[in-house]
Design an enzyme around this catalytic site. Structure first.
Site, mmCIF file in Angstrom:
data_model
loop_
_atom_site.group_PDB
_atom_site.id
_atom_site.type_symbol
_atom_site.label_atom_id
_atom_site.label_comp_id
_atom_site.label_asym_id
_atom_site.label_seq_id
_atom_site.Cartn_x
_atom_site.Cartn_y
_atom_site.Cartn_z
ATOM 1 N N HIS A 1 -8.578 11.445 13.809
ATOM 2 C CA HIS A 1 -7.155 11.766 13.917
ATOM 3 C C HIS A 1 -6.637 11.589 15.335
ATOM 4 O O HIS A 1 -5.547 11.079 15.554
ATOM 5 C CB HIS A 1 -6.916 13.217 13.487
ATOM 6 C CG HIS A 1 -7.078 13.411 12.021
ATOM 7 N ND1 HIS A 1 -7.344 14.613 11.452
ATOM 8 C CD2 HIS A 1 -7.021 12.519 11.015
ATOM 9 C CE1 HIS A 1 -7.424 14.458 10.156
ATOM 10 N NE2 HIS A 1 -7.241 13.207 9.863
ATOM 11 N N GLU B 1 11.927 -7.628 -3.449
ATOM 12 C CA GLU B 1 10.523 -7.226 -3.331
ATOM 13 C C GLU B 1 9.664 -7.949 -4.351
ATOM 14 O O GLU B 1 8.452 -7.940 -4.289
ATOM 15 C CB GLU B 1 10.384 -5.723 -3.573
ATOM 16 C CG GLU B 1 11.284 -4.898 -2.694
ATOM 17 C CD GLU B 1 11.066 -3.410 -2.892
ATOM 18 O OE1 GLU B 1 10.271 -2.844 -2.135
ATOM 19 O OE2 GLU B 1 11.702 -2.826 -3.797
ATOM 20 N N ASP C 1 6.195 -4.984 -0.428
ATOM 21 C CA ASP C 1 5.969 -5.298 -1.837
ATOM 22 C C ASP C 1 6.037 -6.795 -2.101
ATOM 23 O O ASP C 1 5.285 -7.326 -2.913
ATOM 24 C CB ASP C 1 6.978 -4.547 -2.714
ATOM 25 C CG ASP C 1 6.517 -3.125 -2.994
ATOM 26 O OD1 ASP C 1 5.338 -2.958 -3.342
ATOM 27 O OD2 ASP C 1 7.325 -2.194 -2.835
ATOM 28 N N CYS D 1 13.496 -5.012 5.590
ATOM 29 C CA CYS D 1 13.154 -3.620 5.909
ATOM 30 C C CYS D 1 11.681 -3.325 5.668
ATOM 31 O O CYS D 1 11.260 -2.180 5.736
ATOM 32 C CB CYS D 1 14.038 -2.650 5.128
ATOM 33 S SG CYS D 1 13.821 -2.785 3.345
HETATM 34 C C1 PEP Z 1 8.840 -2.760 1.029
HETATM 35 O O1 PEP Z 1 8.286 -2.872 -0.073
HETATM 36 O O2 PEP Z 1 8.738 -3.611 1.936
HETATM 37 C C2 PEP Z 1 9.662 -1.582 1.317
HETATM 38 C C3 PEP Z 1 10.354 -1.480 2.429
HETATM 39 O O3 PEP Z 1 9.643 -0.578 0.398
HETATM 40 P P1 PEP Z 1 8.464 0.506 0.317
HETATM 41 O O4 PEP Z 1 7.528 0.238 1.446
HETATM 42 O O5 PEP Z 1 9.133 1.839 0.386
HETATM 43 O O6 PEP Z 1 7.871 0.215 -1.022
HETATM 44 MG MG MG Z 2 8.871 -1.554 -1.673
#
Ligand code: PEP
Ligand code: MG
Length: 837
Positions: free
Chosen positions: A458, A695, A719, A766
């Site tokens: 950790h 995604e 994703d 994102c």
């Molecule tokens: C992603 O899939 O890139 C995303 C931003 O969503 P999460 O990581 O919350 O699935």
């Molecule tokens: Mg995602």
């Protein structure tokens, strides 16, 4: 004849129970006591003593071992491992010590087999339990095991997180079980001992691994809710995500090697000596050695003559309260400074301070006349030993957490010696506990070197979050390095050089200074608007998963929130948040962002994010199942409530809403008509943009079609990479497939941008990729105009963008699309960075 061994923390109890059992079974019963430790009068258990007792009781019919509490089980398990032969004939029993011993002795004396003796012992409480329940109707039995009647709720729960119930998942189980009015017991297998789910050490000590099926049984008013919540937590991989295989052995193996104590006293490393360990946090550091001797080491407390036990108990309780408050404070500070997930690590220490194993031991010692200091010191050491003796390297590392939590309590007892000057330079320690890492001041500490520990510890994770270079596992020799000796630490190579040649030190200082300067400059300019050197505007936003993270995001230079993961409103609770609660939460986030835009992602549940309040049938491939928008449309009220809440907030703040996991135009159209309905229901006609996350590859390749109904696009590369590469996210073995900048994924980004452009829709990213400075350049080169990431990454991404013209980024992106691998694609852009490391 079957032999019997009785293991107790008290040698008097073990011997007394042996005498009682002999009385029942007859003098010829092979029954042996293994109580206490080698120190006369000291409470505790000792694996070696248990082993010797088992050897004495051994026969061809086998041995049944009965134990009292806490570490007795661990000592017994360890004793079986120590046996040279006959381990397969030893059975550890969950039976109560005294009643079980008497029943087992009677059965063994009658010539019963090991199975029969074990069954008799386990049944020993039945009569007493049923009599007591009759006498006191309504009184919940203390334990479910052996009690009459079935539990109120039970379940068999598959454990699918990569490393099983190690410290953090166990802390979550404990915290969850404490929230319900129910007695919840868990076991690793039907014939194995059950332990209270509220007892952290016992839960950890079950040794539950990936692939095990956890048996849960509960009694009490909230029994069903508690079991359901545990099921939901397990579906979420106990907060760590599910994995398709156990954690790879490589890191554990290295941890085993580095955690082993050095065999002989180490020589003092002289000038120029290079110690080699494992790089746990990258970067170069120079500075004077500063020994942090207290870390991972529990100094014996000063001697004090004890007050009456009541008073000592009070002192200890107060000190525990102070220590808990201090840990909570560090945790919150860390959450503001670094990453919430890292701060959660300190929750393990909080769980330890509420742990029955520690508290009971200390209480017993106080009852025996010990001062609070001594009682706590001994019980902490004992529990730390339990962890050190565990087989699993990750669990063994928790001994440092026990010692650190214990040390905090000792320091909080009145009269404890004060802590010294805050450390500076390169901190040296045997092992670094998370509490120490959290308290280190990154403006004073340039690096960390430890003799033991592993990169997975950790403390190493915390130090990485703070940007401090770390090398672990350097061996005992490190502890002989003189105080203030000049050191050169290389967190990439995993080395520490003692008194380096002046030229090497100067070169390292130059590199470190350059990197530090680059980071500091990036932080200074973090509040400038994002964009390329030639003025192309790129919005740089934050991904948030909690209201409390908004302040850190603003401080880090976020221009808004590009992804508000609303799952935090739903997870680990039995009922759904209502509209009013959602409005209040969204308002708090928007208010903290002070007028900056916030993109609210509609609930993305299912797969790795199960919802306790919404039953989800088990799926063979949860990542390919009913998740994201599919789940929301299957439970329309979930999405409708969110849309109404966002609409209400849209009257006051600049918010937008986006849908996760969209794969088809039909899904988007259905959600849009629900938004229209929400407008009708609320009577609110405020402008509210509805976007989608890209995604699923299907969304990327049909972006031109989806652009007709989507106001904006935000690519979730986490994703998208998983589905493009057919590689489950989080599976360490597929790291190469999951590496950022996969040319295939970059091509889908390009396709999304092109599709969106047909209707003039903006495209953001994102996923994690947006937070990598090199990848950020490629994404901008592909036409992405908005990047959203963990707040701590914002300053360096803005700085990277400022260092290139749009034309450079475009040229790099074009080359990356043609690259033969993810590494090659990333390298094209990394070369453009001012600091290419
Ligand atoms: C992603 O899939 O890139 C995303 C931003 O969503 P999460 O990581 O919350 O699935
Ligand atoms: Mg995602």
């Amino acid at each position: 004849m079957v032999g019997i061994v009785l293991v107790s923390h008290s040698s008097a109890l073990a011997e007394g129970a042996v005498a009682l059992a002999r009385e029942m079974g007859g003098a010829e019963v092979r029954i042996e006591a293994a109580g206490g430790t080698d120190v006369p009068g000291q409470l505790g258990t000792d694996a070696e003593r248990v082993r010797a007792a088992v050897e004495r009781a051994m026969s061809s019919d086998g041995v049944l071992v009965l134990m009292d509490l806490g570490s007795a089980l661990m000592s017994a398990e360890f004793a079986v491992e120590l046996l040279e032969a006959g381990g397969d004939r030893v059975r550890l029993s969950a039976a109560p010590l005294v009643e079980g011993a008497v029943a087992a002795a009677a059965a063994a004396a009658g010539g019963a087999s090991l199975d029969e003796v074990a069954a008799q012992a386990r049944d020993a409480l039945r009569m007493k339990a049923s009599q007591l329940e009759e006498a006191e109707p309504g009184r919940a039995p203390l334990a479910l095991a052996g009690a009459a009647g079935p539990p109120d709720a039970e379940a068999v729960i598959p454990v699918r997180n990569a490393i099983g119930l190690h410290a953090r998942p166990a802390a979550r189980v404990t915290a969850l079980a404490r929230r319900y009015d129910a007695r919840v017991l868990v076991a690793r297998a039907p014939d194995e001992p059950r332990v209270a789910a509220t007892n952290f050490t016992d839960v950890v000590a079950l040794g539950v691994r990936w692939g095990d099926a956890l048996r849960v049984a509960a009694r009490g008013a909230d029994a069903a809710a508690a079991v359901q919540a545990l099921q939901a937590l397990a579906r979420d991989g106990f907060g760590e995500g599910v994995a398709s295989a156990p954690a790879a052995a490589s890191s554990s193996a290295s941890a085993t090697v580095v955690a082993a104590p050095a065999p002989a006293p180490a020589a003092v490393p002289g000038p120029g000596a290079i110690l080699t360990g494992i790089g746990a946090s990258p970067g170069l550091a120079t500075g004077g050695a500063h020994h942090l001797r207290r870390a991972g080491i529990l100094e014996p407390p000063p001697r004090r003559s004890p007050d009456p036990p009541e008073r000592e108990r009070e002192r200890l309780q107060q000190a525990i309260g102070v220590a808990q408050a201090a840990i909570e404070h560090d945790r919150d500070e860390l959450a503001a400074r670094a990453d919430r997930a890292d701060a959660d690590i300190l929750d393990v220490q909080l769980a330890l301070l509420g742990d029955e194993a520690l508290l009971t031991r200390a209480d017993q010692a106080i009852a025996g006349g010990a001062a609070a200091e001594t009682a706590w010191y001994e019980s902490t050491r004992e529990v730390a030993e339990v962890y050190r003796a565990l087989e699993e390297p990750l669990l063994r590392e928790r001994a440092a957490d026990v010692l650190d939590a214990g040390r905090r309590v000792l320091l909080a007892l009145p009269g404890a010696p004060a802590e010294g000057e805050p450390p500076s330079g390169i901190v040296l320690a045997s092992e670094l506990a998370p509490g120490d890492a959290a308290r280190l001041d990154p403006s004073r500490v340039t690096g960390i070197a430890t003799a033991h520990g592993a990169a997975t510890a950790h403390a190493a994770i915390l130090a990485r979050a703070l940007g401090i270079p770390v090398v672990v596992g350097l061996g005992e020799a490190l502890l002989s390095v003189p105080d203030a000796a000049g050191l050169l630490l290389d967190g990439d190579a995993g080395t520490v050089m003692v008194e380096p040649p002046p030229a090497a030190a100067r070169e390292a200082q130059k590199i470190a200074a350059r990197r530090a300067g680059w980071r500091a400059q990036a932080r200074r300019r973090a509040h400038e608007p994002g964009g390329t050197r030639d003025g192309t505007r790129i919005e740089v936003l934050a991904n948030l998963g909690a209201v409390a993270e908004a302040a850190a995001a603003v401080a880090a230079g976020a221009e808004g929130v590009g992804l508000l993961r609303t799952e935090f409103l739903y997870l680990e609770r039995a009922e759904l948040p209502d509209e009013a609660e959602q409005v209040a939460t969204l308002r708090s986030v928007s208010a903290a962002m002070a007028g900056r835009p916030v993109i609210v992602r509609a609930l993305d549940a299912g797969a790795d994010k199960p919802l306790p309040a919404v039953p989800m049938p088990a799926e063979a491939n949860p990542f390919l199942g009913v998740r994201g928008i599919r789940l929301a449309l299957a439970h329309p009220e979930l999405l409708a409530t969110q849309l109404r809440a966002v609409l209400r907030v849209a009257t006051e703040f600049p918010v937008k809403v986006m849908l996760p996991m969209v794969a088809t135009g039909a899904e988007l159209r259905e959600a849009r008509s629900m938004l229209d309905q929400a407008r009708a229901d609320t009577g609110i006609d405020a402008p509210l943009e509805l976007g989608i996350m890209v995604e699923v590859p299907a969304a990327a390749v049909t972006a031109d079609r989806l652009a007709a109904a989507a106001d904006f696009f935000s690519i979730g590369t986490n994703d998208l990479t998983q589905y493009t590469m057919a590689a489950e996210r989080g599976d360490e073995r597929l790291a190469a497939h999951l590496a950022g900048c996969q040319p295939a994924v970059l091509r889908l980004v390009a396709q999304t941008v092109a599709g969106a452009a047909t209707r003039g829709r903006p495209v953001g990213v994102c996923g994690e990729l947006a937070g990598d400075p090199a990848a950020a350049i490629l994404l901008v080169g592909l036409g992405v105009t908005e990047l959203s990431m963990a707040p701590a990454l914002i300053p360096e991404v803005k700085a990277a963008l400022r260092s290139v013209d749009l034309a450079d980024a475009r040229a790099a992106a074009a080359a990356a699309l043609e690259a033969g691998s993810a590494a090659e694609a990333r390298a094209v852009a990394a070369r453009l960075l001012p600091d290419p490391s």
